[in-house]
Design an enzyme around this catalytic site. Structure first.
Site, PDB file in Angstrom:
ATOM      1  N   TYR A 114     -63.190  31.401 -12.086  1.00 37.42           N
ATOM      2  CA  TYR A 114     -62.984  31.348 -10.621  1.00 37.42           C
ATOM      3  C   TYR A 114     -64.340  31.449  -9.912  1.00 37.42           C
ATOM      4  CZ  TYR A 114     -62.081  33.501  -6.039  1.00 37.42           C
ATOM      5  OH  TYR A 114     -62.100  33.830  -4.713  1.00 37.42           O
ATOM      6  N   ASN A 167     -57.968  22.795  -7.638  1.00 38.12           N
ATOM      7  CA  ASN A 167     -57.822  23.358  -6.283  1.00 38.12           C
ATOM      8  C   ASN A 167     -59.163  23.732  -5.651  1.00 38.12           C
ATOM      9  OD1 ASN A 167     -54.853  23.462  -6.069  1.00 38.12           O
ATOM     10  ND2 ASN A 167     -55.061  24.812  -7.838  1.00 38.12           N
ATOM     11  N   SER A 224     -67.160  33.548  -2.792  1.00 35.84           N
ATOM     12  CA  SER A 224     -66.626  34.843  -3.244  1.00 35.84           C
ATOM     13  C   SER A 224     -67.685  35.706  -3.908  1.00 35.84           C
ATOM     14  CB  SER A 224     -65.502  34.599  -4.259  1.00 35.84           C
ATOM     15  OG  SER A 224     -65.127  35.790  -4.915  1.00 35.84           O
ATOM     16  N   LYS A 277     -66.462  28.866  -7.348  1.00 35.65           N
ATOM     17  CA  LYS A 277     -67.035  29.200  -6.039  1.00 35.65           C
ATOM     18  C   LYS A 277     -68.523  28.842  -5.996  1.00 35.65           C
ATOM     19  CE  LYS A 277     -63.368  30.345  -4.013  1.00 35.65           C
ATOM     20  NZ  LYS A 277     -62.921  29.609  -2.822  1.00 35.65           N
TER      21      LYS A 277
HETATM   22  N1  NAI Z   1     -58.816  37.624  -0.055  1.00 30.32           N
HETATM   23  C1  NAI Z   1     -60.029  37.948  -0.476  1.00 30.32           C
HETATM   24  O1  NAI Z   1     -60.380  39.143  -0.521  1.00 30.32           O
HETATM   25  C2  NAI Z   1     -61.014  36.879  -0.864  1.00 30.32           C
HETATM   26  C3  NAI Z   1     -60.743  35.523  -0.710  1.00 30.32           C
HETATM   27  N2  NAI Z   1     -61.708  34.607  -1.027  1.00 30.32           N
HETATM   28  C4  NAI Z   1     -61.451  33.171  -0.870  1.00 30.32           C
HETATM   29  O2  NAI Z   1     -60.887  32.942   0.407  1.00 30.32           O
HETATM   30  C5  NAI Z   1     -59.959  31.872   0.325  1.00 30.32           C
HETATM   31  C6  NAI Z   1     -58.618  32.319   0.855  1.00 30.32           C
HETATM   32  O3  NAI Z   1     -58.163  33.374   0.046  1.00 30.32           O
HETATM   33  P1  NAI Z   1     -56.828  34.175   0.373  1.00 30.32           P
HETATM   34  O4  NAI Z   1     -56.451  33.940   1.781  1.00 30.32           O
HETATM   35  O5  NAI Z   1     -57.017  35.547  -0.116  1.00 30.32           O
HETATM   36  O6  NAI Z   1     -55.801  33.449  -0.600  1.00 30.32           O
HETATM   37  P2  NAI Z   1     -54.273  33.124  -0.345  1.00 30.32           P
HETATM   38  O7  NAI Z   1     -53.706  32.736  -1.649  1.00 30.32           O
HETATM   39  O8  NAI Z   1     -53.631  34.218   0.435  1.00 30.32           O
HETATM   40  O9  NAI Z   1     -54.366  31.855   0.606  1.00 30.32           O
HETATM   41  C7  NAI Z   1     -54.787  30.595   0.127  1.00 30.32           C
HETATM   42  C8  NAI Z   1     -54.004  29.543   0.870  1.00 30.32           C
HETATM   43  O10 NAI Z   1     -54.465  28.273   0.430  1.00 30.32           O
HETATM   44  C9  NAI Z   1     -53.340  27.463   0.116  1.00 30.32           C
HETATM   45  N3  NAI Z   1     -53.745  26.571  -0.961  1.00 30.32           N
HETATM   46  C10 NAI Z   1     -54.068  26.899  -2.238  1.00 30.32           C
HETATM   47  N4  NAI Z   1     -54.396  25.791  -2.920  1.00 30.32           N
HETATM   48  C11 NAI Z   1     -54.275  24.759  -2.063  1.00 30.32           C
HETATM   49  C12 NAI Z   1     -54.455  23.370  -2.186  1.00 30.32           C
HETATM   50  N5  NAI Z   1     -54.829  22.817  -3.349  1.00 30.32           N
HETATM   51  N6  NAI Z   1     -54.261  22.595  -1.103  1.00 30.32           N
HETATM   52  C13 NAI Z   1     -53.866  23.133   0.081  1.00 30.32           C
HETATM   53  N7  NAI Z   1     -53.650  24.444   0.254  1.00 30.32           N
HETATM   54  C14 NAI Z   1     -53.848  25.239  -0.817  1.00 30.32           C
HETATM   55  C15 NAI Z   1     -52.239  28.403  -0.296  1.00 30.32           C
HETATM   56  O11 NAI Z   1     -50.943  27.842  -0.083  1.00 30.32           O
HETATM   57  C16 NAI Z   1     -52.497  29.621   0.597  1.00 30.32           C
HETATM   58  O12 NAI Z   1     -51.789  29.568   1.810  1.00 30.32           O
HETATM   59  C17 NAI Z   1     -59.911  31.428  -1.137  1.00 30.32           C
HETATM   60  O13 NAI Z   1     -60.740  30.305  -1.285  1.00 30.32           O
HETATM   61  C18 NAI Z   1     -60.472  32.616  -1.866  1.00 30.32           C
HETATM   62  O14 NAI Z   1     -61.093  32.221  -3.064  1.00 30.32           O
HETATM   63  C19 NAI Z   1     -62.937  34.969  -1.503  1.00 30.32           C
HETATM   64  C20 NAI Z   1     -63.225  36.284  -1.706  1.00 30.32           C
HETATM   65  C21 NAI Z   1     -62.302  37.341  -1.395  1.00 30.32           C
HETATM   66  O1  LIG Z   2     -62.641  36.489  -4.613  1.00 25.38           O
HETATM   67  C1  LIG Z   2     -61.837  37.395  -4.578  1.00 25.38           C
HETATM   68  O2  LIG Z   2     -62.286  38.673  -4.627  1.00 25.38           O
HETATM   69  C2  LIG Z   2     -61.448  39.771  -4.262  1.00 25.38           C
HETATM   70  C3  LIG Z   2     -62.085  41.041  -4.833  1.00 25.38           C
HETATM   71  O3  LIG Z   2     -62.113  40.948  -6.226  1.00 25.38           O
HETATM   72  P1  LIG Z   2     -61.505  42.085  -7.177  1.00 25.38           P
HETATM   73  O4  LIG Z   2     -61.657  41.526  -8.564  1.00 25.38           O
HETATM   74  O5  LIG Z   2     -62.339  43.315  -6.951  1.00 25.38           O
HETATM   75  O6  LIG Z   2     -60.081  42.299  -6.730  1.00 25.38           O
HETATM   76  C4  LIG Z   2     -60.039  39.541  -4.773  1.00 25.38           C
HETATM   77  O7  LIG Z   2     -59.193  40.626  -4.383  1.00 25.38           O
HETATM   78  C5  LIG Z   2     -59.522  38.226  -4.218  1.00 25.38           C
HETATM   79  O8  LIG Z   2     -58.205  37.959  -4.659  1.00 25.38           O
HETATM   80  C6  LIG Z   2     -60.411  37.117  -4.716  1.00 25.38           C
HETATM   81  O9  LIG Z   2     -60.027  35.889  -4.103  1.00 25.38           O
END
Ligand code: NAI
Ligand SMILES: O=C1O[C@H](COP(=O)(O)O)[C@@H](O)[C@H](O)[C@H]1O
Length: 264
Positions: free
Chosen positions: A151, A89, A114, A155
């Site tokens: 993970y 992914n 990340s 990234k």
């Molecule tokens: N939420 C956070 O605090 C953080 C998020 N990120 C990064 O931001 C991005 C988005 O994260 P979130 O929105 O929190 O995650 P999330 O899980 O809420 O959203 C990810 C979306 O991507 C879709 N997805 C996953 N794998 C896929 C694939 N192979 N093909 C097509 N769609 C796919 C899922 O269906 C989902 O809708 C990720 O890359 C994550 O690593 C990085 C650091 C922190």
């Molecule tokens: O990359 C990400 O980081 C946030 C923060 O990390 P945490 O280990 O302090 O929770 C995480 O919540 C998120 O799911 C992840 O995609």
């Protein structure tokens, strides 16, 4: 950005923080492997919403055709995600998106990296002091990756793929090392999370700037302007014009607003 913008992972948390605030600002194309219900498309028509996996070369090429920019969020966001999942992914999927973007003549890609790409800087000697407002330790994006987990390795790999496609295909790339996105308040009773809080409005604004600004290849930190911080946001301000509005210090440790009379 007058051309369409492809938002991968649009149905997820980060995608929704962006789309709910910027739906009217761009001609969006959405991509997610799960169908995005109407209320999460924020007015983007179903005809501009692609249900596809980012590892599917043909589907990604179809979605990105004619786009001027991509915000690439799709992937497995779990810090404890197993290798098979991040390999497919996050690494394979990100290579597919960068490659399709180049083939389609896209100008710029903003990649969701990340904090976990650099989590191993948080050593026993530095923590928990580095999470506190009176500590001046800072990472600024110039440092080498030191991933917390597999993970984080995925990234860091995405950042390197971005570097490769910038150097060899002239694609403009910004890698945003996102901190911890939560809605309405910083992570509750979590020092690390409060030091890397990214509010929803600052998230939308930051990615808006990623679409508007001029750059070549950049790594920036995506956090709000928290008093507690160990990530510098100076590069994001300088290169992107990032102007964050939120600060976890405006909330109690339990996550309640400090200006709320009930918590004072
Ligand atoms: N939420 C956070 O605090 C953080 C998020 N990120 C990064 O931001 C991005 C988005 O994260 P979130 O929105 O929190 O995650 P999330 O899980 O809420 O959203 C990810 C979306 O991507 C879709 N997805 C996953 N794998 C896929 C694939 N192979 N093909 C097509 N769609 C796919 C899922 O269906 C989902 O809708 C990720 O890359 C994550 O690593 C990085 C650091 C922190
Ligand atoms: O990359 C990400 O980081 C946030 C923060 O990390 P945490 O280990 O302090 O929770 C995480 O919540 C998120 O799911 C992840 O995609």
């Amino acid at each position: 950005m007058d051309d369409p913008v492809l938002l991968t992972g649009a149905g997820g948390r980060v995608g929704q923080a962006i789309l709910s605030r910027l739906a009217d600002e761009y001609d969006w194309r959405l991509l997610d492997r799960e169908p995005i219900p109407e209320e999460r498309r924020h007015g983007v028509p179903e005809s501009a919403s692609f249900v596809a996996d980012v590892t599917d070369d043909a589907a990604v090429a179809d979605a990105v055709a004619g786009c001027g920019a991509v915000i690439h969020l799709a992937g497995d966001p779990r810090p404890d995600a197993p290798w098979d999942s991040v390999l497919a992914n996050n690494i394979d999927g990100t290579q597919t998106v960068f490659s399709a973007a180049v083939d389609a003549g896209v100008e710029k890609v903003a990649f969701a990296s990340s904090n976990h790409a650099v989590g191993a800087y948080e050593t026993d000697e530095r923590t928990p002091e580095m999470y506190r407002a009176d500590d001046d330790y800072r990472l600024d994006g110039e440092e080498l990756p030191r991933p917390s987990n597999l993970y984080g390795v995925s990234k860091a790999s995405g950042e390197t793929l971005g570097r490769y496609y910038h150097d060899h295909a002239d694609l403009d790339v910004v890698c945003v090392r996102i901190g911890n996105l939560t809605e309405g308040h910083p992570p509750r009773e979590y020092e690390r999370g409060q030091a890397m809080w990214l509010s929803h409005r600052d998230c939308a604004h930051l990615f808006d700037r990623c679409l508007a600004a001029d750059y070549g290849y950049e790594i920036v930190y995506g956090i709000s302007d928290n008093d507690r911080k160990y990530y510098s946001i100076e590069r994001a301000k300088e290169v992107l014009g990032y102007d964050p509005q939120d600060n976890s210090a405006e909330y109690t440790f339990e996550g309640e607003p400090k200006n709320d009379p009930a918590t004072e």
